[in-house]
Scaffold this active site. Sequence first.
Site, PDB file in Angstrom:
ATOM      1  N   ASP A 108       1.895   9.055  -3.047  1.00 43.38           N
ATOM      2  CA  ASP A 108       1.778  10.641  -2.890  1.00 43.38           C
ATOM      3  C   ASP A 108       1.971  11.091  -1.428  1.00 43.38           C
ATOM      4  O   ASP A 108       2.525  12.317  -1.554  1.00 43.38           O
ATOM      5  CB  ASP A 108       0.262  10.747  -3.413  1.00 43.38           C
ATOM      6  CG  ASP A 108      -0.851  10.287  -2.095  1.00 43.38           C
ATOM      7  OD1 ASP A 108      -0.446   9.143  -1.852  1.00 43.38           O
ATOM      8  OD2 ASP A 108      -1.999  10.621  -2.133  1.00 43.38           O
TER       9      ASP A 108
ATOM     10  N   ASP B 275      -2.169   1.720  -6.532  1.00 43.29           N
ATOM     11  CA  ASP B 275      -3.381   2.677  -6.829  1.00 43.29           C
ATOM     12  C   ASP B 275      -3.378   3.197  -7.990  1.00 43.29           C
ATOM     13  O   ASP B 275      -4.326   3.784  -8.716  1.00 43.29           O
ATOM     14  CB  ASP B 275      -3.872   3.444  -5.490  1.00 43.29           C
ATOM     15  CG  ASP B 275      -4.098   2.783  -4.394  1.00 43.29           C
ATOM     16  OD1 ASP B 275      -4.326   1.419  -4.213  1.00 43.29           O
ATOM     17  OD2 ASP B 275      -4.439   3.333  -3.359  1.00 43.29           O
TER      18      ASP B 275
ATOM     19  N   MET C  89      -3.399  -9.597  -0.028  1.00 40.17           N
ATOM     20  CA  MET C  89      -2.405 -10.534  -1.027  1.00 40.17           C
ATOM     21  C   MET C  89      -2.106 -10.239  -2.399  1.00 40.17           C
ATOM     22  O   MET C  89      -1.054 -10.480  -2.900  1.00 40.17           O
ATOM     23  CB  MET C  89      -3.613 -11.697  -1.345  1.00 40.17           C
ATOM     24  CG  MET C  89      -3.798 -12.534  -0.365  1.00 40.17           C
ATOM     25  SD  MET C  89      -5.064 -13.884  -0.625  1.00 40.17           S
ATOM     26  CE  MET C  89      -3.935 -14.916  -1.634  1.00 40.17           C
TER      27      MET C  89
HETATM   28  N1  LIG Z   1       1.373  15.990   3.864  1.00 40.16           N
HETATM   29  C1  LIG Z   1       2.606  15.454   4.288  1.00 40.16           C
HETATM   30  N2  LIG Z   1       3.671  16.071   4.773  1.00 40.16           N
HETATM   31  C2  LIG Z   1       4.897  15.445   5.393  1.00 40.16           C
HETATM   32  N3  LIG Z   1       4.890  14.041   5.345  1.00 40.16           N
HETATM   33  C3  LIG Z   1       3.539  13.304   5.082  1.00 40.16           C
HETATM   34  C4  LIG Z   1       2.584  14.059   4.341  1.00 40.16           C
HETATM   35  N4  LIG Z   1       1.695  13.213   3.913  1.00 40.16           N
HETATM   36  C5  LIG Z   1       2.030  12.001   4.263  1.00 40.16           C
HETATM   37  N5  LIG Z   1       3.403  12.024   4.818  1.00 40.16           N
HETATM   38  C6  LIG Z   1       4.295  10.926   5.341  1.00 40.16           C
HETATM   39  O1  LIG Z   1       4.615   9.836   4.103  1.00 40.16           O
HETATM   40  C7  LIG Z   1       4.442   8.915   4.753  1.00 40.16           C
HETATM   41  C8  LIG Z   1       3.979   7.962   3.898  1.00 40.16           C
HETATM   42  O2  LIG Z   1       2.462   8.517   3.738  1.00 40.16           O
HETATM   43  P1  LIG Z   1       1.135   7.635   3.224  1.00 40.16           P
HETATM   44  O3  LIG Z   1       1.010   6.625   4.676  1.00 40.16           O
HETATM   45  O4  LIG Z   1       0.113   8.400   3.051  1.00 40.16           O
HETATM   46  O5  LIG Z   1       1.270   6.670   2.143  1.00 40.16           O
HETATM   47  P2  LIG Z   1       1.737   6.869   0.728  1.00 40.16           P
HETATM   48  O6  LIG Z   1       3.225   7.235   0.464  1.00 40.16           O
HETATM   49  O7  LIG Z   1       0.622   7.741   0.306  1.00 40.16           O
HETATM   50  O8  LIG Z   1       1.584   5.345   0.021  1.00 40.16           O
HETATM   51  P3  LIG Z   1       0.288   4.678  -0.254  1.00 40.16           P
HETATM   52  O9  LIG Z   1      -0.892   5.621   0.056  1.00 40.16           O
HETATM   53  O10 LIG Z   1       0.314   4.325  -1.737  1.00 40.16           O
HETATM   54  O11 LIG Z   1       0.301   3.549   0.551  1.00 40.16           O
HETATM   55  C9  LIG Z   1       4.173   8.843   6.015  1.00 40.16           C
HETATM   56  O12 LIG Z   1       5.267   8.532   6.961  1.00 40.16           O
HETATM   57  C10 LIG Z   1       3.601  10.151   6.314  1.00 40.16           C
HETATM   58  O13 LIG Z   1       3.680  10.819   7.671  1.00 40.16           O
HETATM   59  O1  LIG Z   2      -4.099  -1.112   5.243  1.00 40.34           O
HETATM   60  P1  LIG Z   2      -3.101  -0.237   4.908  1.00 40.34           P
HETATM   61  O2  LIG Z   2      -1.625  -0.873   5.087  1.00 40.34           O
HETATM   62  O3  LIG Z   2      -3.088   1.190   5.692  1.00 40.34           O
HETATM   63  O4  LIG Z   2      -3.095   0.302   3.425  1.00 40.34           O
HETATM   64  C1  LIG Z   2      -4.265   0.165   2.654  1.00 40.34           C
HETATM   65  C2  LIG Z   2      -4.198   1.311   1.662  1.00 40.34           C
HETATM   66  O5  LIG Z   2      -3.049   1.133   0.894  1.00 40.34           O
HETATM   67  C3  LIG Z   2      -3.053   1.162  -0.334  1.00 40.34           C
HETATM   68  O6  LIG Z   2      -2.737  -0.287  -0.756  1.00 40.34           O
HETATM   69  C4  LIG Z   2      -1.995   1.920  -1.170  1.00 40.34           C
HETATM   70  O7  LIG Z   2      -0.953   1.496  -0.711  1.00 40.34           O
HETATM   71  C5  LIG Z   2      -4.661   1.477  -0.767  1.00 40.34           C
HETATM   72  O8  LIG Z   2      -4.975   1.116  -1.755  1.00 40.34           O
HETATM   73  C6  LIG Z   2      -5.232   1.150   0.730  1.00 40.34           C
HETATM   74  O9  LIG Z   2      -6.345   1.925   0.873  1.00 40.34           O
HETATM   75 MG   LIG Z   3      -1.450   7.538  -0.726  1.00 40.21          MG
END
Ligand SMILES: Nc1ncnc2c1ncn2[C@@H]1O[C@H](COP(=O)(O)OP(=O)(O)OP(=O)(O)O)[C@@H](O)[C@H]1O
Ligand SMILES: O=P(O)(O)OC[C@H]1O[C@](O)(CO)[C@@H](O)[C@@H]1O
Ligand SMILES: [Mg+2]
Length: 555
Positions: free
Chosen positions: A247, A277, A434
């Site tokens: 997201d 997730d 894991m």
């Molecule tokens: N609102 C936002 N606007 C711009 N960039 C964002 C925003 N939220 C997150 N990002 C960028 O997206 C990338 C990934 O975001 P995040 O770490 O939340 O993981 P994710 O894509 O939600 O995956 P997951 O939560 O499943 O691990 C990061 O580099 C972060 O800086």
């Molecule tokens: O420890 P990290 O790499 O930030 O990731 C943890 C998070 O990543 C997720 O696996 C989503 O990618 C979440 O379920 C968990 O909270």
């Molecule tokens: Mg996320």
Amino acid sequence: MDSISSPRFRCFDPSNYYDLTPSPRHYYPASFSPKSKSHSTGDSAKDNNLEPKITTGDAGYVLEDVPHLSDYSPELPVTHSFSAHFSLAKGHTPIHCKIILPIQLLSSILLIWMTQLLSKLLCRRIVQEGHISGVLDPVRRYILNQEEVYACIVTCGGLCPGLNTVIREIVCGLYHMYGVHKVIGIEGGYRGFYARNTVTLTPKVVNDIHKRGGTILGTSRGGHDTSKIVDSIQDRGINQVYIIGGDGTQKGASVIFEEIRRRGLKVSVAGIPKTIDNDISVIDKSFGFDTAVEEAQRAISAAHVEAESFENCIGLVKLMGRYSGFIAMYATLASRDVDCCLIPESPFYLEGSGGLFEFIEKRLKEIGHMVIVIAEGAGQELLSESMCNMNQQDASGNKLLLDIGLWLSQNIKDHFSKRQKIKINLKYIDPTYMIRAVPSNASDNVSCTLLAHSAIHGAMAGYTGFITGPVNGRHAYIPFHRVIEKQKKVVITDRMWARLLSSTNQPSFLNHKDVIEDKIEEETEQYSVNGENHSEATINKPRTSSAGKLEKLVG
Ligand SMILES: Nc1ncnc2c1ncn2[C@@H]1O[C@H](COP(=O)(O)OP(=O)(O)OP(=O)(O)O)[C@@H](O)[C@H]1O
Ligand SMILES: O=P(O)(O)OC[C@H]1O[C@](O)(CO)[C@@H](O)[C@@H]1O
Ligand SMILES: [Mg+2]
């Protein structure tokens, strides 16, 4: 105008394209007609803003379309084609490789016109033959030479089984289906656009990567600097950007797309949703989720074996799920060995009548052992009462959670050590990393392939600003804003959670009044957000139920 609440989304992947069948949920049961009226009328000033592109048809369907490069670059050579359908309906290679692209390369208006005519005739014949259901949708194709395409792929956020498969399929798909040979990987997530080197991706380089967990490109959280990223895209001459992530990543992709559109660059931005997730809204399921659920079975089985082998033994398994408990719920339902599943959406309490300790005592008395599965985001409000670092965030701004597994283990041990009657054993298993580091299973591998191909077809046709994913079983293109506006959560008044409660026989931790309130709120919310009759009162109404309280706390 009809309500925009329940639009269909464009389907283009040839293998799914003709499957615009009415959905059992909210989608309009009407045929797609080329005579349809679009609200995005080629008025580039209007289309340049961020209004959704809603198209309505004579028969009442509503399509929420994705942006197209020609929306803001009207000079682009674009043709309307109906031809994607029949090749796949007949099980052949996509027609644009064999016929459409070579024809398009000739750039002859006459030939394009003849192609359209031929396609229409052929499609009609196939519809008559029963290969395709529904009336066909004109597809806008951006006529471009495969040598002009310069694509890049980036992976962001946490790891997820299948990342490498998607990378592989984008590279191989571009090479083999479209003859595109310029594909690079951006290393280390978003910040790699401006702070790292790129890696050249060829079918040879990616050939075996789907057998490995993780991502060959590396990933990261944080580091999203929109203007530096778009500068890098512009400077390198990249014109297709494939962004794989959850997201947060898709929010970042949406901002990149907006900046690209603001600068008037002819660059397609395609998002491919990933997350174990399964918390990305609109789409049915994200890739990696099935693998995570399957992998979680090993931990649950181990907990069960341990629990069965000792007297009054509790096996406690912590699974991932920051804001939503899909992994815990599905892993529990799949296993049948779990006696209690705790997720962020369903608040629980420990002490007193109807509480967790009472249930544990009851189960131990009945069968002498039990298995508890807890999602990492569950019960965070309970922890916050005893600890105080609730406001820490990771580099992306996600809330850093306290370890509910360890906390619960300790509390269960403390509780029963005070009670002389039951001496318990507790085995705590935390398999979280894991589970997401393994390679994807067979079904996720197939999903990854479909997603990658769907993204390629969309980008090659000049669509942009979209995420591809399954919606009611069909692969669709969804505008970014739709997917990022809210997170998907388990609805605890829905059937799936009811099935889980009946499978585990655990307490719901909710009284009847809470359930009814939740259901009414859920329905009101759905109506008021989806429908056009938005009323401040319904949208801003505070959630009073316990689920609502928790939502406020964790979300
Ligand atoms: N609102 C936002 N606007 C711009 N960039 C964002 C925003 N939220 C997150 N990002 C960028 O997206 C990338 C990934 O975001 P995040 O770490 O939340 O993981 P994710 O894509 O939600 O995956 P997951 O939560 O499943 O691990 C990061 O580099 C972060 O800086
Ligand atoms: O420890 P990290 O790499 O930030 O990731 C943890 C998070 O990543 C997720 O696996 C989503 O990618 C979440 O379920 C968990 O909270
Ligand atoms: Mg996320």
